[in-house]
Enzyme design. Structure first.
Site, PDB file in Angstrom:
ATOM      1  N   ASP A 258     -31.143 -38.890  17.218  1.00  0.00           N
ATOM      2  CA  ASP A 258     -32.030 -37.765  16.956  1.00  0.00           C
ATOM      3  C   ASP A 258     -31.189 -36.514  17.114  1.00  0.00           C
ATOM      4  O   ASP A 258     -30.450 -36.365  18.095  1.00  0.00           O
ATOM      5  CB  ASP A 258     -33.251 -37.746  17.882  1.00  0.00           C
ATOM      6  CG  ASP A 258     -34.361 -36.897  17.272  1.00  0.00           C
ATOM      7  OD1 ASP A 258     -34.794 -37.213  16.137  1.00  0.00           O
ATOM      8  OD2 ASP A 258     -34.785 -35.904  17.902  1.00  0.00           O
TER       9      ASP A 258
ATOM     10  N   ARG B  73     -22.446 -35.497  15.939  1.00  0.00           N
ATOM     11  CA  ARG B  73     -22.710 -36.928  15.746  1.00  0.00           C
ATOM     12  C   ARG B  73     -21.448 -37.750  16.043  1.00  0.00           C
ATOM     13  O   ARG B  73     -21.520 -38.796  16.692  1.00  0.00           O
ATOM     14  CB  ARG B  73     -23.188 -37.159  14.295  1.00  0.00           C
ATOM     15  CG  ARG B  73     -23.570 -38.598  13.978  1.00  0.00           C
ATOM     16  CD  ARG B  73     -24.412 -38.685  12.721  1.00  0.00           C
ATOM     17  NE  ARG B  73     -25.635 -37.907  12.877  1.00  0.00           N
ATOM     18  CZ  ARG B  73     -25.813 -36.686  12.345  1.00  0.00           C
ATOM     19  NH1 ARG B  73     -24.898 -36.146  11.581  1.00  0.00           N
ATOM     20  NH2 ARG B  73     -26.928 -36.012  12.571  1.00  0.00           N
TER      21      ARG B  73
END
Ligand code: ITT
Length: 191
Positions: free
Chosen positions: A70, A178
């Protein structure tokens, strides 16, 4: 034999970035690949809660170990919005509309500081492991570049004079939120 890892996402851009980071040691399977055709509800208040909702859904319904990401953009001058609402900031899930709303809300703001954040939830053997990645930068006044997705055309990471959308995927994958979280996940899997 190549090991397979399930990444609980419907986002093809996230899938491509993560698959590149995990190859050649692991093959990445996303929700479509395991025939999970739902948009898993993200009703949590934090990145960690929402990532865990996504990984848990796959574990509970498919019995597979998996991880989920997320992520979002936190803009200082907007009280850290859009944050967990990044994917639907304007009310709809459309990257360009969301980016344009953010630029409009930033008109006249001199503090352009922002950060991308990712929390990954890895459910392995019934246990939840969380990994976070953050990259600091600034919001441009107009978009530049066509690579990547989401807010990439307006996010310039600190220490660079180009946006994420002007980098190719391998460049972004060295420094991105990420990639940093994935590095921690890979270290964990190796240990
Ligand atoms: P899944 O939930 O299926 O993984 P999603 O796109 O809905 O896909 P999120 O709920 O985590 O994913 O929302 C993340 C949003 O944050 C994404 O849609 C973008 O708008 C933004 N975002 C996250 N990482 C980004 C990145 O690397 N570059 C640009 N925008 C990003």
């Amino acid at each position: 034999m190549i090991k397979k890892l399930v990444f609980a996402t419907n986002n093809e851009h996230k899938t491509a970035e993560v698959a590149k980071i995990l190859s050649p040691d692991y093959e990445t399977l996303n929700l479509k690949d395991i025939n999970c055709l739902v948009d898993i509800p993200e009703t949590g208040d934090t990145f960690a809660e929402n990532a865990t909702l996504k990984s848990s859904y796959v574990f509970e319904n498919f019995g597979l170990d998996c991880f989920a990401d997320d992520s979002g953009l936190e803009v200082e001058a907007l009280n850290n919005e859009p944050g967990i609402y990044s994917a639907r900031y304007s009310g709809i899930k459309d990257d360009l509309t969301n980016l344009q709303l953010l630029l409009k809300n930033m008109e006249g703001k001199t503090n352009r500081k922002a950060r991308f954040k990712t929390v990954i939830s890895l459910l392995k053997n019934g246990k939840n492991h969380l990994f976070e990645g953050v990259i600091e930068g600034n919001i441009r006044t107009s978009p530049a570049g066509t690579n990547g997705f989401g807010y990439d055309p307006i996010f310039q990471p600190n220490g660079y004079d180009i946006t994420f959308a002007e980098m190719d995927m391998s460049e972004k994958n060295i420094i991105s939120h990420r990639a940093l979280a994935m590095k921690k996940l890979i270290e964990f899997l190796k240990a």
